[in-house]
Structure formats: C-alpha cells, structure tokens
Motif scaffolding. Structure first.
Motif, short mmCIF file in Angstrom:
data_model
loop_
_atom_site.label_atom_id
_atom_site.label_comp_id
_atom_site.label_asym_id
_atom_site.label_seq_id
_atom_site.Cartn_x
_atom_site.Cartn_y
_atom_site.Cartn_z
N ILE A 57 -39.84 14.86 112.65
CA ILE A 57 -40.11 16.28 112.91
C ILE A 57 -40.91 16.89 111.77
N ILE A 58 -40.49 16.61 110.55
CA ILE A 58 -41.19 17.16 109.38
C ILE A 58 -42.63 16.66 109.34
N ALA A 59 -42.81 15.39 109.65
CA ALA A 59 -44.16 14.82 109.65
C ALA A 59 -45.03 15.45 110.72
N GLU A 60 -44.48 15.65 111.93
CA GLU A 60 -45.23 16.27 113.02
C GLU A 60 -45.59 17.72 112.70
N LEU A 61 -44.65 18.43 112.08
CA LEU A 61 -44.94 19.82 111.69
C LEU A 61 -46.05 19.87 110.65
N ASP A 62 -46.00 18.97 109.68
CA ASP A 62 -47.05 18.91 108.66
C ASP A 62 -48.41 18.61 109.29
N LEU A 63 -48.40 17.69 110.25
CA LEU A 63 -49.65 17.31 110.90
C LEU A 63 -50.22 18.46 111.72
N LYS A 64 -49.33 19.20 112.36
CA LYS A 64 -49.76 20.27 113.27
C LYS A 64 -50.17 21.53 112.53
N TYR A 65 -49.42 21.88 111.47
CA TYR A 65 -49.65 23.18 110.82
C TYR A 65 -50.10 23.06 109.37
N GLN A 66 -50.26 21.84 108.85
CA GLN A 66 -50.69 21.64 107.47
C GLN A 66 -49.74 22.34 106.49
N ASP A 67 -50.24 23.30 105.74
CA ASP A 67 -49.43 24.00 104.72
C ASP A 67 -48.92 25.36 105.20
N ASP A 68 -49.06 25.64 106.49
CA ASP A 68 -48.63 26.94 107.02
C ASP A 68 -47.13 26.90 107.32
N ASP A 69 -46.32 27.21 106.31
CA ASP A 69 -44.86 27.17 106.45
C ASP A 69 -44.36 28.19 107.48
N LEU A 70 -45.02 29.34 107.53
CA LEU A 70 -44.59 30.39 108.45
C LEU A 70 -44.70 29.90 109.89
N ALA A 71 -45.80 29.23 110.22
CA ALA A 71 -45.99 28.71 111.57
C ALA A 71 -44.95 27.63 111.89
N LYS A 72 -44.66 26.79 110.91
CA LYS A 72 -43.64 25.75 111.11
C LYS A 72 -42.28 26.38 111.42
N CYS A 73 -41.92 27.37 110.64
CA CYS A 73 -40.62 28.03 110.84
C CYS A 73 -40.56 28.73 112.19
N SER A 104 -40.22 23.33 101.89
CA SER A 104 -39.95 24.62 101.25
C SER A 104 -38.54 25.09 101.62
N ARG A 105 -38.02 26.01 100.84
CA ARG A 105 -36.69 26.54 101.11
C ARG A 105 -36.62 27.18 102.50
N ARG A 106 -37.69 27.90 102.88
CA ARG A 106 -37.72 28.57 104.17
C ARG A 106 -37.65 27.57 105.32
N LEU A 107 -38.45 26.50 105.23
CA LEU A 107 -38.47 25.50 106.29
C LEU A 107 -37.14 24.73 106.31
N LYS A 108 -36.60 24.46 105.14
CA LYS A 108 -35.32 23.76 105.06
C LYS A 108 -34.24 24.54 105.79
N GLU A 109 -34.17 25.86 105.56
CA GLU A 109 -33.16 26.68 106.22
C GLU A 109 -33.36 26.71 107.73
#
Length: 279
Positions: free
Chosen positions: A244-260, A214-219
C-alpha cells in the motif's frame, strides 16, 4: 517522650474568588483597596502562625506595628478592623472584649488544615473557640480511631486489603489482555509469512520507519488498519502494508495530503481496499 503536636500552620490558603462579586472580602477591597487586603493578610499570618486565634501581648503596640508594616496610619488600621468586624471577617466580641483576632471563617480554615494532620476538633479547640457543634459536623472533622491493643484485627485488615489489590490487579490484567485482543496498537506484530522457515516478525512501526512515512500518513494508515479489524475482522499483513505504501508513493509521489485523503476516504466509505490497490 512523644513530640508535641504543632498548633501553628506553615501556610494557609486563599480562595481564588476573593475578588468576585459574591466574595465576603469584596466590600473590604472596594472600600480600602490594597490597604484593606494588606491588613487582612497580615492578620491571617499572625493568627495561623500561632493557631486559630492571635492575642497580642501589647494590643496598642501591635496596631502600631501593623500600621508600619502596611504603610498606613494607626487610625486607618482601626477603621479597617472595625469594618472587618462589622462584616464578620473578624469576630467583633473577641476583638472588642478580649483583643483577640479570630473569626468563624478563620477557625473553619484552621480545622480543614488540621484534618491533614489527622487531628479532630476535640484535640484542637480550646480558648476563644467560636464554631458550633453543627459547624464542626459540617466540616466532617471527626475521625474514627481503632484500639491499638487489637493487633490481630489490623493484620487481618491488611491481608484483606492485599487480597483486594490482587483481585483488582487480576481484573485489570484481564481487561488489558481483552483489549489487546480486540484492538490493534501501533507496535503489535501481526504478519506471518507463509513459509516452512520461521522468519522474524516486523512491527508496523518498523515498516513506517524503514519506508520513511510521515507522521500524518502513519496515523491515517493506522486508522485504516483499525477500520479493517473493527469492520471486517481483517488483520492487515505486513506485505500488504508495504505494498500500500509503495502504491501510494507511486501514485502521489511526495504529496502526503493526497495520500492521506485516499486512506481517509476508504475509511469513511467503508472500503476493504484502497483505490491504489486496484481490484
């Protein structure tokens, strides 16, 4: 035969503060409201349509036309003109003695307009001129002229200007290159895989697009990349970014806010690694 310079204006400006408490026009507006403004603007159009003053051939007939155009009586037009003369919106002597519509303010605005045509006061002033030499100097209306006969000097000036531009361009290029060396931008290609074969480099943008970030995670990730470079002189390789992107996806699924939040937390705390990367 050279074309004769125009004396009239195609348009004129009005100050944005004409309705403010300190504006010279405010007393006229408060006393005569829209009628006063209509007469004022009508006169400005007639003046600037000819130059810096307007002298009607038939003064009484002009007042009648003015009254009809503004939707008021001739008597009210005369009251407004008297009021304008008292407030120096019009020059009283020019109006009363010569039936000429002009003023210091009108002529100052005219001079400013003529500056755009590269004409100085000496070229434009004539009959019914009101401005003093001091007022002219304050308007900065005089231009220095160079003799046309000395063409060699003009050529030298042009060559010097070209040299100056090349120096400016060279300096700009140096600054640009220096900035590229010290900053990480989105489309930079930074990773090289350790291999005997040359492989095509992939930009961060391409990775983000392929992994549907997502744009938010990219920034947030770009800020982390800049943080690593600025704080530790570490260039984030493509393989690590993908991990890193793969680990974040694994840890937080679709929760972009938590990833950021995790990425931002690492930046604020000055970490070299994200929590999802482990030790």
């Amino acid at each position: 035969m050279p074309r004769q310079a125009r004396e009239d204006l195609s348009y004129f400006t009005l100050d944005c503060d004409i309705f403010s408490k300190k504006a010279d026009l405010r007393p006229l507006l408060r006393k005569y409201k829209a009628d006063g403004l209509a007469v004022f603007v009508h006169i400005l159009c007639d003046v600037y349509g000819t130059g810096y003053y307007f002298k009607p051939d038939d003064y009484e007939g002009y007042l009648e036309d003015l009254a009809e155009d503004c939707g008021i009586t001739v008597d009210k037009v005369q009251l407004i003109l008297t009021f304008m003369a008292d407030r120096t919106l019009l020059d009283a002597f020019s109006l009363n003695k010569n039936t000429v519509f002009t003023s210091h303010g009108i002529q100052k605005r005219y001079v400013q307009a003529m500056k755009g045509r590269k004409r100085n006061v000496a070229e434009i002033k004539g009959e019914y001129w009101l401005l003093t030499e001091k007022e002219e100097a304050q308007l900065d209306t005089f231009y220095k002229s160079h003799p046309n006969s000395n063409k060699s000097e003009k050529i030298d000036d042009k060559s010097e200007k070209i040299d100056d531009k090349s120096e400016i361009y060279s300096t700009t290029e140096q600054n640009r290159n220096k900035q590229k060396e010290t900053e990480i931008i989105e489309d930079i290609e930074v990773s090289k895989k350790v291999s005997n074969k040359k492989e095509e480099l992939q930009s961060y943008d391409e990775i983000f697009e392929e992994l549907h970030c997502s744009r938010r995670l990219k920034e947030a990730l770009l800020d982390f990349i800049r943080h690593l470079k600025a704080s530790f002189n570490i260039v984030l390789l493509n393989d690590r970014l993908i991990g890193i992107i793969a680990e974040l996806d694994l840890k937080y699924q679709d929760d972009d806010l938590a990833k950021c939040k995790e990425v931002r937390r690492a930046i604020v705390n000055g970490y070299k690694r994200l929590e999802c990367e482990g030790d």
